[in-house]
Design an enzyme around this catalytic site. Structure first.
Site, PDB file in Angstrom:
ATOM      1  N   GLY A   1     -10.716  -1.607   2.307  1.00 51.90           N
ATOM      2  CA  GLY A   1      -9.711  -1.064   1.379  1.00 51.90           C
ATOM      3  C   GLY A   1     -10.214   0.101   0.556  1.00 51.90           C
ATOM      4  O   GLY A   1     -10.439   1.190   1.080  1.00 51.90           O
TER       5      GLY A   1
ATOM      6  N   VAL B   1       0.842  -1.205   0.000  1.00 58.26           N
ATOM      7  CA  VAL B   1       0.000   0.000   0.000  1.00 58.26           C
ATOM      8  C   VAL B   1       0.878   1.256   0.000  1.00 58.26           C
ATOM      9  O   VAL B   1       0.615   2.205  -0.756  1.00 58.26           O
ATOM     10  CB  VAL B   1      -0.976  -0.004   1.201  1.00 58.26           C
ATOM     11  CG1 VAL B   1      -1.867   1.228   1.160  1.00 58.26           C
ATOM     12  CG2 VAL B   1      -1.835  -1.273   1.199  1.00 58.26           C
TER      13      VAL B   1
ATOM     14  N   LYS C   1      -6.024  -1.854  10.522  1.00 56.02           N
ATOM     15  CA  LYS C   1      -7.305  -2.220  11.175  1.00 56.02           C
ATOM     16  C   LYS C   1      -7.122  -2.762  12.592  1.00 56.02           C
ATOM     17  O   LYS C   1      -7.914  -2.472  13.481  1.00 56.02           O
ATOM     18  CB  LYS C   1      -8.079  -3.223  10.320  1.00 56.02           C
ATOM     19  CG  LYS C   1      -7.344  -4.521  10.107  1.00 56.02           C
ATOM     20  CD  LYS C   1      -7.619  -5.129   8.768  1.00 56.02           C
ATOM     21  CE  LYS C   1      -6.395  -5.870   8.305  1.00 56.02           C
ATOM     22  NZ  LYS C   1      -6.238  -5.986   6.903  1.00 56.02           N
TER      23      LYS C   1
ATOM     24  N   VAL D   1     -11.062  -0.378   6.764  1.00 51.59           N
ATOM     25  CA  VAL D   1     -12.109  -1.366   6.470  1.00 51.59           C
ATOM     26  C   VAL D   1     -12.435  -1.283   4.991  1.00 51.59           C
ATOM     27  O   VAL D   1     -12.653  -0.196   4.453  1.00 51.59           O
ATOM     28  CB  VAL D   1     -13.395  -1.087   7.289  1.00 51.59           C
ATOM     29  CG1 VAL D   1     -14.497  -2.079   6.923  1.00 51.59           C
ATOM     30  CG2 VAL D   1     -13.111  -1.157   8.775  1.00 51.59           C
TER      31      VAL D   1
ATOM     32  N   ARG E   1      14.719   1.422  -1.834  1.00 57.42           N
ATOM     33  CA  ARG E   1      15.124   2.505  -2.736  1.00 57.42           C
ATOM     34  C   ARG E   1      15.540   1.971  -4.095  1.00 57.42           C
ATOM     35  O   ARG E   1      15.419   2.654  -5.116  1.00 57.42           O
ATOM     36  CB  ARG E   1      16.303   3.243  -2.098  1.00 57.42           C
ATOM     37  CG  ARG E   1      16.151   4.694  -2.250  1.00 57.42           C
ATOM     38  CD  ARG E   1      17.244   5.431  -1.580  1.00 57.42           C
ATOM     39  NE  ARG E   1      17.325   6.738  -2.210  1.00 57.42           N
ATOM     40  CZ  ARG E   1      17.993   7.743  -1.749  1.00 57.42           C
ATOM     41  NH1 ARG E   1      18.681   7.615  -0.645  1.00 57.42           N
ATOM     42  NH2 ARG E   1      18.003   8.895  -2.391  1.00 57.42           N
TER      43      ARG E   1
ATOM     44  N   GLY F   1      -1.363 -14.549  -3.691  1.00 55.34           N
ATOM     45  CA  GLY F   1      -1.058 -13.502  -2.716  1.00 55.34           C
ATOM     46  C   GLY F   1      -2.305 -12.980  -2.003  1.00 55.34           C
ATOM     47  O   GLY F   1      -2.239 -11.986  -1.284  1.00 55.34           O
TER      48      GLY F   1
ATOM     49  N   GLU G   1      -2.433 -15.461   3.364  1.00 58.71           N
ATOM     50  CA  GLU G   1      -1.119 -15.642   3.987  1.00 58.71           C
ATOM     51  C   GLU G   1      -0.785 -17.132   4.055  1.00 58.71           C
ATOM     52  O   GLU G   1      -1.687 -17.981   3.957  1.00 58.71           O
ATOM     53  CB  GLU G   1      -1.166 -15.128   5.440  1.00 58.71           C
ATOM     54  CG  GLU G   1      -1.575 -13.692   5.595  1.00 58.71           C
ATOM     55  CD  GLU G   1      -0.461 -12.725   5.219  1.00 58.71           C
ATOM     56  OE1 GLU G   1       0.716 -13.113   5.334  1.00 58.71           O
ATOM     57  OE2 GLU G   1      -0.768 -11.612   4.786  1.00 58.71           O
TER      58      GLU G   1
ATOM     59  N   LYS H   1     -12.481  -5.514  11.731  1.00 54.74           N
ATOM     60  CA  LYS H   1     -13.164  -4.533  10.869  1.00 54.74           C
ATOM     61  C   LYS H   1     -14.604  -4.302  11.336  1.00 54.74           C
ATOM     62  O   LYS H   1     -15.104  -3.178  11.295  1.00 54.74           O
ATOM     63  CB  LYS H   1     -13.146  -5.024   9.426  1.00 54.74           C
ATOM     64  CG  LYS H   1     -11.741  -5.071   8.828  1.00 54.74           C
ATOM     65  CD  LYS H   1     -11.741  -5.812   7.517  1.00 54.74           C
ATOM     66  CE  LYS H   1     -10.372  -5.836   6.868  1.00 54.74           C
ATOM     67  NZ  LYS H   1     -10.324  -6.762   5.723  1.00 54.74           N
TER      68      LYS H   1
END
Ligand SMILES: NC(=O)c1ccc[n+]([C@@H]2O[C@H](COP(=O)([O-])OP(=O)(O)OC[C@H]3O[C@@H](n4cnc5c(N)ncnc54)[C@H](OP(=O)(O)O)[C@@H]3O)[C@@H](O)[C@H]2O)c1
Length: 438
Positions: A146, A29, A117, A144, A59, A198, A201, A216
């Site tokens: 996204g 994100v 969250k 909550v 970087r 992805g 997990e 949430k």
């Protein structure tokens, strides 16, 4: 002559000087937020710092290529704390060290935007108090659903209503798994695909066992119902016990299965639960597929409102985060209404779906029926699909509406019967107009 009174409104971010923004976390994100900020070139906003551990690696990444050379990269948190950043955006996740660092930033007079969250579910009220004390803002619109603007939508667009109920799908991983199972795939295969893509997990427990959705739901309850719930007290049920056969039976009942998060205010108590439930195909909650999120709010004056869209992913979530940054910069945050701590119960009055897998013998149905009658639950229907061996026979009983505790009592006694090969699966059936226990 009127005397001027000092007010404690949140600090206005100066319109003459650009608002300085620092990022904590340059992951999925964080890097998308940097990309949106630099691509959109919002007038009056300037990205000044990016913080992450092992910063050289970040970087050198592709995601860093579009970052202007004026941005300072650092792996020292004090550089952010001591910087002239007006708004710090926390996108690291987790409670430690995020909580301690946010406290320092708020105390130092910096506004904070976060998508965290867990932090907001568990520590939101005390962080909000700290922000108010220091006359700065703490905004968490992306925590909550996204990229779906549920939080700003409720705060700003529905602030004038009295919301009594929220329900919906706030975990994209579970929705991906269950909506693929609806098309015939089995749980283990779909979970492995979700991990490869992805979406899930390596340890999928937070998603499939309902803990992510529970955090949430608590945030939504605070905002929509003005009710502060203890996340650990909210009942959860795993989706991992759902099998392909359950979708076949659900279809016969005009339903599908989704992980539903629901909370309903009943005077001083909140009925809340995160669990796989049978959802009528006519309900908007059944319409979401893949990683989509969907939240339905029910208001006393405005009726039902549906929010839906991409609940996760770098760029959709970045849009929500950047919108929060703009809102802080423009100081257009809605009035926060008072929130009360509320007792929470997992008790609902609902029809239930019970799926048994038995070693078939005469008298099983009457024994199950007897156990249900004993607790006062009435059978609504019995379904048995052909083609299964008698020594491992799945069949389903649905009940008329009864309390969660009542059905759990019956299930506990039925589970002890010799013929039961697995613990019975018990799911609530969502109705269009859910009733509350009297
Ligand atoms: N991904 C989504 O779709 C989504 C949607 C809604 C909300 N969120 C929330 O957004 C936040 C960020 O999620 P994400 O998916 O971007 O996570 P992510 O890809 O794991 O990114 C987190 C970044 O923060 C860094 N970081 C973590 N702990 C740190 C520490 N102690 N010190 C320094 N750097 C640290 C990580 O560095 P390393 O690379 O070294 O680990 C990584 O670059 C979380 O709170 C998440 O719940 C995510």
């Amino acid at each position: 002559m009127a005397t001027a009174r000092k007010t404690s409104r949140p600090k206005t971010v100066s319109t003459s000087k650009p608002v300085k923004v620092a990022l904590l976390g340059f992951g999925t994100v964080g890097s998308s937020v940097a990309r949106v900020l630099t691509a959109s070139k919002f007038r009056g906003l300037e990205l000044t710092h990016i913080f992450n551990r092992n910063i050289a690696r970040k970087r050198a990444s592709d995601a860093a290529k579009h970052i202007p050379s004026s941005v300072a990269w650092t792996e020292n948190f004090d550089d952010i704390l001591n910087s002239r950043a007006d708004i710090v955006v926390e996108l690291m996740g987790g409670l430690i060290p995020a909580e301690g660092w946010l406290r320092k930033l708020l105390a130092a007079g910096k506004s904070v935007v976060t998508a965290n969250k867990q932090l907001i579910a568990y520590r939101g009220p005390s962080l909000m108090r700290l922000a108010a004390q220091h006359n700065v803002q703490l905004v968490h619109g992306a925590a909550v659903a996204g990229g779906v603007p549920v939080i700003p939508g409720i705060l700003q667009g529905l602030g004038g209503d009295q919301i009594t109920r929220i329900s919906g799908i706030v975990n994209g991983t579970c929705n991906y798994i269950l909506s693929r199972m609806e098309s015939g795939a089995d749980y283990a295969t779909v979970l492995a695909d979700a991990q490869a893509l992805g979406y899930a997990e390596a340890d999928p427990s937070a998603d499939v066992d309902g803990f992510d959705a529970r955090a949430k739901l608590c945030i939504l309850s605070r905002i929509a119902l003005h009710a502060e719930l203890d996340p650990d007290a909210v009942a959860t049920q795993t989706i991992s016990t759902i099998e392909a056969i359950d979708f076949a039976y659900a279809k016969e009942l005009g339903c599908t299965i989704r992980q539903v998060s629901r909370a309903q205010l009943d005077k001083t108590v909140v009925h809340a639960r995160v669990a796989p439930m049978l959802v009528p195909l006519t309900s908007p909650i059944a319409w979401s597929h893949g990683t989509q999120n969907m939240v339905v709010t029910s208001g006393r004056f405005g009726g039902d409102v549906v929010f839906s869209g991409h609940g996760a992913g770098g760029e959709p979530t970045a849009v929500a985060v950047v919108s929060d940054i703009l809102a802080v910069a423009q100081r257009s945050i809605a009035v926060q209404l008072p929130v009360r701590r509320r007792a929470v119960t997992g008790e609902f009055l609902a029809p239930h779906y019970l799926r048994f897998i038995v070693d078939d013998k005469p008298g099983i149905v009457s024994a199950i029926s007897g156990a249900l009658t004993k607790v006062g639950a009435n059978i609504d229907s019995i379904l048995q699909r052909p083609g299964y061996p008698k020594h491992r026979l799945p069949f389903v009983v649905t009940t008329e509406p009864c309390l969660t505790s009542t059905i759990e009592k019956a299930v506990a006694s039925i589970a002890k019967m010799d013929c039961m090969l697995e613990r019975p699966l018990c799911l609530q059936i969502l109705e269009r107009d859910d009733r509350q226990p009297d």
